[in-house]
Write a protein that holds these residues in place. Structure first.
Motif, mmCIF file in Angstrom:
data_model
loop_
_atom_site.group_PDB
_atom_site.id
_atom_site.type_symbol
_atom_site.label_atom_id
_atom_site.label_comp_id
_atom_site.label_asym_id
_atom_site.label_seq_id
_atom_site.Cartn_x
_atom_site.Cartn_y
_atom_site.Cartn_z
ATOM 1 N N UNK A 275 0.834 -1.201 0.000
ATOM 2 C CA UNK A 275 0.000 0.000 0.000
ATOM 3 C C UNK A 275 0.867 1.249 0.000
ATOM 4 N N UNK A 276 1.881 1.264 0.845
ATOM 5 C CA UNK A 276 2.805 2.399 0.913
ATOM 6 C C UNK A 276 3.524 2.593 -0.425
ATOM 7 N N UNK A 277 3.962 1.503 -1.029
ATOM 8 C CA UNK A 277 4.666 1.569 -2.311
ATOM 9 C C UNK A 277 3.755 2.079 -3.423
ATOM 10 N N UNK A 278 2.535 1.593 -3.461
ATOM 11 C CA UNK A 278 1.576 2.017 -4.484
ATOM 12 C C UNK A 278 1.324 3.515 -4.384
ATOM 13 N N UNK A 279 1.144 4.003 -3.178
ATOM 14 C CA UNK A 279 0.874 5.433 -2.974
ATOM 15 C C UNK A 279 2.079 6.267 -3.399
ATOM 16 N N UNK A 280 3.271 5.845 -3.010
ATOM 17 C CA UNK A 280 4.464 6.616 -3.357
ATOM 18 C C UNK A 280 4.756 6.596 -4.854
ATOM 19 N N UNK A 281 4.443 5.501 -5.524
ATOM 20 C CA UNK A 281 4.631 5.456 -6.971
ATOM 21 C C UNK A 281 3.611 6.308 -7.710
ATOM 22 N N UNK A 282 2.514 6.645 -7.044
ATOM 23 C CA UNK A 282 1.496 7.496 -7.658
ATOM 24 C C UNK A 282 1.859 8.980 -7.585
ATOM 25 N N UNK A 283 2.858 9.322 -6.792
ATOM 26 C CA UNK A 283 3.279 10.719 -6.675
ATOM 27 C C UNK A 283 3.955 11.134 -7.990
ATOM 28 N N UNK A 284 3.475 12.194 -8.626
ATOM 29 C CA UNK A 284 4.082 12.615 -9.891
ATOM 30 C C UNK A 284 5.488 13.173 -9.676
ATOM 31 N N UNK A 285 6.323 13.062 -10.702
ATOM 32 C CA UNK A 285 7.679 13.601 -10.598
ATOM 33 C C UNK A 285 7.649 15.116 -10.448
ATOM 34 N N UNK A 286 6.761 15.746 -11.187
ATOM 35 C CA UNK A 286 6.610 17.195 -11.127
ATOM 36 C C UNK A 286 5.308 17.481 -10.385
ATOM 37 N N UNK A 287 5.439 17.956 -9.167
ATOM 38 C CA UNK A 287 4.265 18.209 -8.331
ATOM 39 C C UNK A 287 3.833 19.663 -8.487
ATOM 40 N N UNK A 288 2.769 19.868 -9.260
ATOM 41 C CA UNK A 288 2.263 21.211 -9.495
ATOM 42 C C UNK A 288 0.883 21.372 -8.894
ATOM 43 N N UNK A 289 0.694 22.480 -8.219
ATOM 44 C CA UNK A 289 -0.621 22.825 -7.672
ATOM 45 C C UNK A 289 -1.614 22.885 -8.835
ATOM 46 N N UNK A 290 -2.868 22.492 -8.624
ATOM 47 C CA UNK A 290 -3.849 22.522 -9.725
ATOM 48 C C UNK A 290 -3.965 23.866 -10.437
ATOM 49 N N UNK A 291 -3.684 24.965 -9.762
ATOM 50 C CA UNK A 291 -3.790 26.269 -10.436
ATOM 51 C C UNK A 291 -2.681 26.471 -11.470
ATOM 52 N N UNK A 292 -1.628 25.642 -11.433
ATOM 53 C CA UNK A 292 -0.547 25.732 -12.410
ATOM 54 C C UNK A 292 -0.618 24.639 -13.479
ATOM 55 N N UNK A 293 -1.574 23.749 -13.409
ATOM 56 C CA UNK A 293 -1.636 22.597 -14.312
ATOM 57 C C UNK A 293 -1.719 22.986 -15.786
ATOM 58 N N UNK A 294 -2.489 24.005 -16.125
ATOM 59 C CA UNK A 294 -2.664 24.382 -17.525
ATOM 60 C C UNK A 294 -1.447 25.080 -18.118
ATOM 61 N N UNK A 295 -0.605 25.654 -17.276
ATOM 62 C CA UNK A 295 0.555 26.392 -17.773
ATOM 63 C C UNK A 295 1.583 25.491 -18.437
ATOM 64 N N UNK A 296 1.757 24.285 -17.942
ATOM 65 C CA UNK A 296 2.803 23.408 -18.451
ATOM 66 C C UNK A 296 2.464 22.731 -19.756
ATOM 67 N N UNK A 297 1.224 22.779 -20.196
ATOM 68 C CA UNK A 297 0.812 22.055 -21.391
ATOM 69 C C UNK A 297 1.268 22.710 -22.683
ATOM 70 N N UNK A 298 1.484 23.998 -22.683
ATOM 71 C CA UNK A 298 1.855 24.712 -23.898
ATOM 72 C C UNK A 298 3.350 25.003 -23.980
ATOM 73 N N UNK A 299 4.142 24.236 -23.227
ATOM 74 C CA UNK A 299 5.589 24.461 -23.262
ATOM 75 C C UNK A 299 6.143 24.078 -24.629
ATOM 76 N N UNK A 300 6.764 25.034 -25.286
ATOM 77 C CA UNK A 300 7.399 24.790 -26.570
ATOM 78 C C UNK A 300 8.750 25.483 -26.556
ATOM 79 N N UNK A 301 9.677 24.910 -27.262
ATOM 80 C CA UNK A 301 10.970 25.551 -27.394
ATOM 81 C C UNK A 301 10.864 26.582 -28.512
#
Length: 170
Positions: free
Chosen positions: A119-145
């Motif tokens: 259970x502990x392992x499953x929960x920790x593997x569910x943690x995203x690598x990039x932890x962004x507050x929901x108010x920032x979620x839309x900002x990362x989608x349009x990242x372009x070089x």
């Protein structure tokens, strides 16, 4: 494993072949049992569907809940929903050992299966690598070089390189 995590154990000794269901709850005290945990707060349930046969045991764990994470950008805390499933298999054999990540060998005299660490392992593997507050979620989608050749045109090229480029084309 800590004594309090014994509540996250399924007693299998003496169970007949068949399908069984178990429910386990997790909360802040569950995470406090683990040192240096990625997750310290959260709550939810883990539903376990166990299928026992004479040669093996299959556990299907479904974790539903929310954990508290800290945003990498703003350091604000936010609740992150979890809805994850995992299957773990136990095969009967002569000794207890891990055969692969999700397959274990146990003896016929094994008293119980501890699901707390899974259970502990499953929960920790569910943690995203990039932890962004929901108010920032839309900002990362349009990242372009963005590339502009204006800088390249403004820089004068050394004439020796131009001569070498001509040699390379021959």
């Amino acid at each position: 494993m800590v004594k309090r995590l014994k509540t996250y154990q399924i007693d299998i000794f003496g169970l007949k072949d068949g399908t069984y269901e178990f429910d386990f709850n997790f909360n802040d005290t569950f995470f406090a049992e683990f040192e240096n945990s990625l997750v310290n707060k959260g709550e939810g349930t883990c539903k376990v569907l166990m299928k026992k046969t004479d040669s093996m045991i299959t556990l299907e764990l479904t974790v539903l809940g929310a954990i508290e994470l800290e945003c990498d950008r703003s350091l604000a805390s936010f609740d992150y929903p979890i809805n994850v499933s995992r299957t773990i298999m136990y095969k009967y054999g002569n000794k207890e050992k891990e055969l692969s990540e999700d397959v274990f060998m146990i003896s016929k005299t094994t008293q119980g299966i501890r699901v707390g660490s899974f259970l502990y392992e499953i929960i920790n593997l569910a943690v995203p690598m990039k932890k962004l507050h929901p108010k920032f979620q839309d900002e990362g989608k349009d990242d372009e070089m963005i590339f502009s050749s204006a800088f390249e045109k403004a820089v004068s090229v050394d004439p020796r390189w131009e001569t070498l480029k001509k040699l390379n084309k021959q």
